[in-house]
Design a protein around this motif. Structure first.
Motif, PDB file in Angstrom:
ATOM      1  N   TRP A 166       0.794  -1.215   0.000  1.00  0.00           N
ATOM      2  CA  TRP A 166       0.000   0.000   0.000  1.00  0.00           C
ATOM      3  C   TRP A 166       0.836   1.280   0.000  1.00  0.00           C
ATOM      4  O   TRP A 166       0.438   2.316  -0.547  1.00  0.00           O
ATOM      5  N   GLU A 198      -1.307   6.421  -4.709  1.00  0.00           N
ATOM      6  CA  GLU A 198      -2.582   6.527  -4.010  1.00  0.00           C
ATOM      7  C   GLU A 198      -2.486   6.125  -2.541  1.00  0.00           C
ATOM      8  O   GLU A 198      -3.508   5.853  -1.904  1.00  0.00           O
ATOM      9  N   GLY A 201      -2.810   5.798   1.147  1.00  0.00           N
ATOM     10  CA  GLY A 201      -3.744   6.487   2.027  1.00  0.00           C
ATOM     11  C   GLY A 201      -5.168   6.426   1.526  1.00  0.00           C
ATOM     12  O   GLY A 201      -6.113   6.548   2.305  1.00  0.00           O
ATOM     13  N   ASN A 202      -5.325   6.219   0.219  1.00  0.00           N
ATOM     14  CA  ASN A 202      -6.666   6.018  -0.343  1.00  0.00           C
ATOM     15  C   ASN A 202      -6.903   4.515  -0.429  1.00  0.00           C
ATOM     16  O   ASN A 202      -6.634   3.879  -1.454  1.00  0.00           O
ATOM     17  N   PHE A 203      -7.412   3.950   0.653  1.00  0.00           N
ATOM     18  CA  PHE A 203      -7.501   2.496   0.749  1.00  0.00           C
ATOM     19  C   PHE A 203      -8.636   1.906  -0.084  1.00  0.00           C
ATOM     20  O   PHE A 203      -8.713   0.682  -0.234  1.00  0.00           O
ATOM     21  N   ASP A 204      -9.476   2.745  -0.638  1.00  0.00           N
ATOM     22  CA  ASP A 204     -10.570   2.253  -1.473  1.00  0.00           C
ATOM     23  C   ASP A 204     -10.204   2.231  -2.956  1.00  0.00           C
ATOM     24  O   ASP A 204     -10.968   1.699  -3.768  1.00  0.00           O
ATOM     25  N   ALA A 205      -9.057   2.807  -3.301  1.00  0.00           N
ATOM     26  CA  ALA A 205      -8.657   2.844  -4.708  1.00  0.00           C
ATOM     27  C   ALA A 205      -8.348   1.435  -5.194  1.00  0.00           C
ATOM     28  O   ALA A 205      -7.660   0.669  -4.524  1.00  0.00           O
ATOM     29  N   TRP A 264      -3.950   1.581  -9.313  1.00  0.00           N
ATOM     30  CA  TRP A 264      -2.800   2.185  -8.635  1.00  0.00           C
ATOM     31  C   TRP A 264      -1.613   2.289  -9.587  1.00  0.00           C
ATOM     32  O   TRP A 264      -1.523   1.568 -10.587  1.00  0.00           O
TER      33      TRP A 264
END
Length: 371
Positions: free
Chosen positions: A232, A237, A239-243, A246
């Protein structure tokens, strides 16, 4: 008399900074504060922890004359070398040149490339009148990388990196520098050296905890190194765990696959703050003066053989010697039992004092060595 920034046991003489350094008092305090805060508040103040990590990255960048966004924080030198070795765009039949005297970290990763058809060409530096030329003589039209330590760990041979860098640039060869035995002890500038890759742990001359290292990659190489560690943290991206889509980060963070070592960051940041206060030029002057002191005292004793190169331009923080009449293991054991913390390396006994080591302790350590 001990340096005021350190709380070393007065019963020991610490001459082992080339292995694992004792922490300054401020480093121990920073780690203790971090641990206490974590125990009390958990990750409530995580954003502040990341501020410390950013400051550490900036300190490391200043230490090597680079930009902070080009510095990656990895676990250790071995991981950093592996990132370069296995990310490099090799073709079967290529070769890498290195020295026989390298620490295993800067040998094994390159040797492991044999399964890709990459040859390791190994130069013997010990006893060579011109060690740089010995390395350069092994370069041919299929050499892609010259991998070398800034200072050899066994006997403290300081390499002329600017000469090697200029030669590599002229021949289209990438220069990879393991700087673990010089960063924090001697000045270093990635641009003057013309390095392509630089890596170093923080737990030796930088006086920090184990488990945290820097990797610097010249910007031109950043996207040319294939990635083989993913997570991650290394994405644009992060910090944007819904993306679900990538891309790798555009800066050196692309080499940092997972969660950062924030405890280590607090410790190393504090250690580097001390080195910055003293100034790396002053640190180097003190380190080389202590090395010179040891060289002179050892050379004056006929029963001792100096194994380190005594030439001023070859000196570092490491001085290695042996006794002509006593086995190395026995001599090392005798020193250890007397409270002298040192290492058996380079076919001898290795002393590695830092700027903070009292000069009188150098004489005290040598007084333990039988005549």
């Amino acid at each position: 008399m001990q340096h005021p920034e350190f709380d070393l046991d007065p019963g020991i003489v610490y001459l082992n900074h080339a292995a694992v350094a004792p922490w300054p008092r401020r480093t121990a305090d920073a780690v203790a504060r971090f641990a206490a805060e974590n125990a009390r508040d958990g990750a409530r103040h995580y954003p502040r922890w990341l501020t410390v990590e950013r400051r550490l990255r900036e300190r490391l960048a200043r230490l090597i004359g680079a930009a902070a966004h080009d510095v990656a924080l990895l676990k250790n030198t071995s991981e950093a070398i592996s990132v370069v070795a296995f990310g490099f765009p090799w073709q079967a039949g290529d070769n890498v040149v290195l020295a026989a005297e390298e620490f295993p970290s800067n040998r094994i990763a390159w040797q492991a490339l044999s399964r890709l058809g990459v040859e390791c060409r190994v130069a013997q530096l010990t006893g060579a009148a011109d060690p740089e030329q010995v390395l350069l003589d092994l370069i041919d039209h299929r050499t892609r990388v010259l991998a070398v330590s800034s200072v050899q760990y066994g006997r403290g041979l300081r390499m002329d990196l600017e000469r090697l860098g200029a030669a590599c640039r002229a021949r289209g060869v990438a220069l990879c520098v393991d700087a673990i035995q010089s960063l924090g002890a001697l000045p270093f500038d990635v641009n003057a050296v013309q390095a392509d890759f630089v890596m170093a742990d923080g737990h030796k001359w930088m006086l920090g905890p184990e488990g945290l290292a820097l990797l610097w990659v010249r910007p031109e190489w950043r996207e040319r190194l294939a990635l083989f560690q993913y997570g991650w943290h290394m994405t644009r991206e992060a910090g944007n765990f819904d993306a679900t889509a990538w891309q790798p980060a555009d800066d050196a963070r692309r080499f940092e696959c997972g969660s950062p070592n924030l405890l280590g960051a607090h410790g190393l940041d504090a250690s580097l703050s001390l080195l910055e206060e003293v100034g790396i030029e002053c640190v180097a002057e003190a380190v080389l003066a202590r090395g010179g002191h040891l060289v002179e005292r050892i050379a004056a004793r006929p029963e001792l053989e100096l194994l380190s190169d005594p030439s001023p331009h070859r000196r570092s923080g490491i001085v290695t010697f042996r006794h002509r009449g006593i086995d190395n293991a026995a001599l090392h054991r005798r020193l250890t039992e007397a409270g002298v913390v040192c290492a058996a390396r380079g076919a001898g006994v290795r002393f590695s004092p830092h700027f903070c080591t009292p000069v009188e302790q150098l004489d005290a350590a040598l007084a333990v060595v039988p005549k």
